[in-house]
Design an enzyme around this catalytic site. Sequence first.
Site, PDB file in Angstrom:
ATOM      1  N   LYS A 257       0.496  -1.129  -0.419  1.00  0.00           N
ATOM      2  CA  LYS A 257      -0.223  -0.431   0.045  1.00  0.00           C
ATOM      3  C   LYS A 257       0.867   1.144   0.107  1.00  0.00           C
ATOM      4  O   LYS A 257       1.683   1.087   0.592  1.00  0.00           O
ATOM      5  CB  LYS A 257      -0.981   0.092   1.272  1.00  0.00           C
ATOM      6  CG  LYS A 257      -2.609   0.656   1.738  1.00  0.00           C
ATOM      7  CD  LYS A 257      -2.933   0.474   2.284  1.00  0.00           C
ATOM      8  CE  LYS A 257      -4.406   0.900   1.974  1.00  0.00           C
ATOM      9  NZ  LYS A 257      -5.118   0.700   2.721  1.00  0.00           N
ATOM     10  N   GLU A 339     -18.485  -5.447  10.180  1.00  0.00           N
ATOM     11  CA  GLU A 339     -20.086  -5.121  11.221  1.00  0.00           C
ATOM     12  C   GLU A 339     -21.208  -5.597  11.941  1.00  0.00           C
ATOM     13  O   GLU A 339     -21.572  -5.187  13.025  1.00  0.00           O
ATOM     14  CB  GLU A 339     -20.549  -3.335  10.245  1.00  0.00           C
ATOM     15  CG  GLU A 339     -19.612  -2.078  10.178  1.00  0.00           C
ATOM     16  CD  GLU A 339     -18.626  -2.377   8.865  1.00  0.00           C
ATOM     17  OE1 GLU A 339     -18.780  -3.903   7.867  1.00  0.00           O
ATOM     18  OE2 GLU A 339     -17.374  -1.585   8.318  1.00  0.00           O
ATOM     19  N   ARG A 367     -25.744  -2.038   7.131  1.00  0.00           N
ATOM     20  CA  ARG A 367     -25.532  -3.076   6.890  1.00  0.00           C
ATOM     21  C   ARG A 367     -25.706  -4.269   8.206  1.00  0.00           C
ATOM     22  O   ARG A 367     -25.470  -5.520   7.979  1.00  0.00           O
ATOM     23  CB  ARG A 367     -24.165  -4.056   6.070  1.00  0.00           C
ATOM     24  CG  ARG A 367     -23.141  -3.338   7.037  1.00  0.00           C
ATOM     25  CD  ARG A 367     -21.789  -3.851   6.134  1.00  0.00           C
ATOM     26  NE  ARG A 367     -21.520  -3.920   4.741  1.00  0.00           N
ATOM     27  CZ  ARG A 367     -20.966  -4.200   3.915  1.00  0.00           C
ATOM     28  NH1 ARG A 367     -20.128  -5.014   4.815  1.00  0.00           N
ATOM     29  NH2 ARG A 367     -20.921  -4.128   2.417  1.00  0.00           N
TER      30      ARG A 367
HETATM   31  C1  LIG Z   1     -18.566  -2.251   5.138  1.00  0.00           C
HETATM   32  C2  LIG Z   1     -17.210  -1.324   5.380  1.00  0.00           C
HETATM   33  N1  LIG Z   1     -17.065  -0.367   6.371  1.00  0.00           N
HETATM   34  C3  LIG Z   1     -15.604   0.279   6.073  1.00  0.00           C
HETATM   35  C4  LIG Z   1     -15.067   0.881   4.722  1.00  0.00           C
HETATM   36  C5  LIG Z   1     -14.509   1.483   5.163  1.00  0.00           C
HETATM   37  N2  LIG Z   1     -12.869   0.678   4.642  1.00  0.00           N
HETATM   38  C6  LIG Z   1     -12.842   1.736   3.641  1.00  0.00           C
HETATM   39  S1  LIG Z   1     -11.337   1.208   2.736  1.00  0.00           S
HETATM   40  C7  LIG Z   1     -11.024   0.305   4.502  1.00  0.00           C
HETATM   41  C8  LIG Z   1      -9.788  -1.019   3.966  1.00  0.00           C
HETATM   42  C9  LIG Z   1      -9.702  -1.782   3.063  1.00  0.00           C
HETATM   43  O1  LIG Z   1      -8.672  -2.203   3.019  1.00  0.00           O
HETATM   44  P1  LIG Z   1      -8.672  -3.249   1.819  1.00  0.00           P
HETATM   45  O2  LIG Z   1     -10.281  -4.109   1.855  1.00  0.00           O
HETATM   46  O3  LIG Z   1      -7.522  -3.952   2.131  1.00  0.00           O
HETATM   47  O4  LIG Z   1      -8.238  -2.897   0.835  1.00  0.00           O
HETATM   48  P2  LIG Z   1      -6.612  -2.030   0.335  1.00  0.00           P
HETATM   49  O5  LIG Z   1      -7.382  -0.362   0.982  1.00  0.00           O
HETATM   50  O6  LIG Z   1      -6.184  -2.779   0.935  1.00  0.00           O
HETATM   51  O7  LIG Z   1      -6.282  -2.078  -0.675  1.00  0.00           O
HETATM   52  C10 LIG Z   1     -12.433  -0.110   4.969  1.00  0.00           C
HETATM   53  C11 LIG Z   1     -12.020  -0.404   6.019  1.00  0.00           C
HETATM   54  C12 LIG Z   1     -15.833   0.537   3.776  1.00  0.00           C
HETATM   55  N3  LIG Z   1     -15.515   1.068   2.465  1.00  0.00           N
HETATM   56  N4  LIG Z   1     -16.959  -0.684   3.639  1.00  0.00           N
HETATM   57 MG   LIG Z   2      -5.616  -4.189   2.224  1.00  0.00          MG
END
Ligand SMILES: Cc1ncc(C[n+]2csc(CCOP(=O)(O)OP(=O)(O)O)c2C)c(N)n1
Ligand SMILES: [Mg+2]
Length: 597
Positions: A257, A339, A367
């Site tokens: 990242k 969640e 959700r």
């Molecule tokens: C249901 C939900 N909860 C929380 C979020 C907030 N959120 C956005 S991106 C993220 C982290 C995502 O991590 P990952 O899937 O590993 O993607 P990366 O950012 O590492 O590419 C979160 C928790 C969301 N988008 N949707």
């Molecule tokens: Mg990730």
Amino acid sequence: MTAIGAPTELEPLIPTDLLASVRSPDDLRRVPPAALPELAAQIRAELVRQVSTTGGHLGPNLGVVELTIALHRVFRSPHDVIVWDTGHQAYVHKMLTGRLDALGTLRSAGGLSGYPSRAESAHDVVENSHASTSLAYADGLAKAFGLTGRCDRRVVAVVGDGALTGGMCWEALNNLGAAPHRPVVVVLNDNGRSYGPTAGQVAVHLRGLREGTAAGNLFEDLGFAYVGPVEGHDSAALERAAAALHHPVVVHAVTRKGAGHPPAEADEADRQHTVSGTSARSPRRGGADWTEVFGDELARLGHERADIVAVTAAMLRPTGLLRFARHFPDRVFDVGIAEQHAVASAAGLATGGLHPVVAIYSTFLNRAFDQVLMDAALHRSAITFVLDRAGITGPDGPSHHGMWDVSLFGLVPGARVAAPRDTAQLRALLRACVAYGGPSVLRFPRGTSSAVLPARARWGEAEVLAGGGAEAEVLVVPVGPLAGAAVEAADRLAGHGLAVTIVDPRWVHPIDLDLVAAAARHRLVVTVEDNAPSGAFGETLARALREHCGSSTPQLRTLALPPGRFVAAGTREELLSSFGLDADGIVRAVLDASARR
Ligand SMILES: Cc1ncc(C[n+]2csc(CCOP(=O)(O)OP(=O)(O)O)c2C)c(N)n1
Ligand SMILES: [Mg+2]
Ligand SMILES: CC(=O)[C@@H](O)[C@H](O)COP(=O)(O)O
């Protein structure tokens, strides 16, 4: 003898504006493999240049540059379908599918969405920024193509390691793995992080797979071919891995990242998951940051009550729980992007005698509504839900505005919903919520609060902020931080000879009967709220007035977000103003209603 550095006949001439020449995946496929590293470098430079101004998800997109290049070279989008989980990492996808020139409008009103958008491109499929849905879409798409004679269309889902901690992913894997005749390609973008390091045993298993120390392979056990771990910044390796496999497959791409941008790579907190742009479309006003004040007050409460614990769904820092976690590391639980689990496990915590404070952005709690209703409220569990980003959030657009929580929680028997107008009320109402013996909700918006708005009188639980004299014929009832606009409107309406009382309900559900009785004594009542109208405060007051006053109810105007539609991206201020939820809008509503007497 060629001079050092001059291109030889073997080295292609790589134009400095190579990226500008890539207007479509077809153009991309014409780029010679030897030029791909330069293309990746130019993409990274443009991401940093643009997103540093617009704001947005810089770290996640820097991590998928080579991955996106490889996917669009191997698969034929939009004939083949590429689904991006959460979609916050789709800027590179947009750059390579004809939207490079619009990147400077990212996340602004009328500009490029910060997530895939069907209106923008046929290459975009899922607009929802809620994590963990991509594999379900892939399952549905593959079934649809199979049933309609379109098996030549490949389905690819790109899912992050964080999103993979969401239960929906495992529901989908259960279905995808059972269909060997539907060769869906699951590309796992594993950078080991959500915001912070990804929580839970799935992350441990992925590390085991990366390092070759895993006892087994969950994906193979679920019926998938497994290809990996693949170096996620090596386009050629990725292209080889993603090549046509006629079987459901998980391609485990190991990425970093923030890759290629030292400030992001060095950001221990979240690898510049989200950066605020220099364009600062949402000017920071005075006043304190809602999230910071919540975190401070919760840490104070944590010292006073040993039964208080905190729960986050992979957003410890963004929801303000970092301070509490530093003071009470054993009393904070990061359950991953889960969640529903967060709420049901909170019901377990409450049943076990603790008081959980579940901090989740308003939109993400949607959700888990069933868990709120049937696991928390049915058992009158003493749980406090702290909903940050309630109401209009702004640049993240339709799937991020927290515009339904008042309506949803208004349906929950025994739930109390508080909406603080400023950070002093945030502290007081948080304390009232954790003191309540059932499910309670505290909602506040993204950003900073106005200055503290003092009360001059109380009507039950409600507080009078302006007017309050018997001469006032008009009552304006703002919910939460819209109180500031209401007080400003009252000042301006005095100039029109109108005596106006402003009262802050503080509790949105259940409605305060003293407030209802006081409202019944006015000619005109105007409610103002940052929520969809259905089942919200305005409708609740209208019903209560009918029950209280019978046919002689006062004239009532309920100002709220538009019914029956989603709200696009923009700044919080410009969107609230566009819906009349600012001082101008309140003045207009009162004058218009008064003129129609
Ligand atoms: C249901 C939900 N909860 C929380 C979020 C907030 N959120 C956005 S991106 C993220 C982290 C995502 O991590 P990952 O899937 O590993 O993607 P990366 O950012 O590492 O590419 C979160 C928790 C969301 N988008 N949707
Ligand atoms: Mg990730
Ligand atoms: C993609 C996602 O769901 C979050 O990262 C979202 O962008 C929240 O951003 P803020 O924390 O800036 O509101």
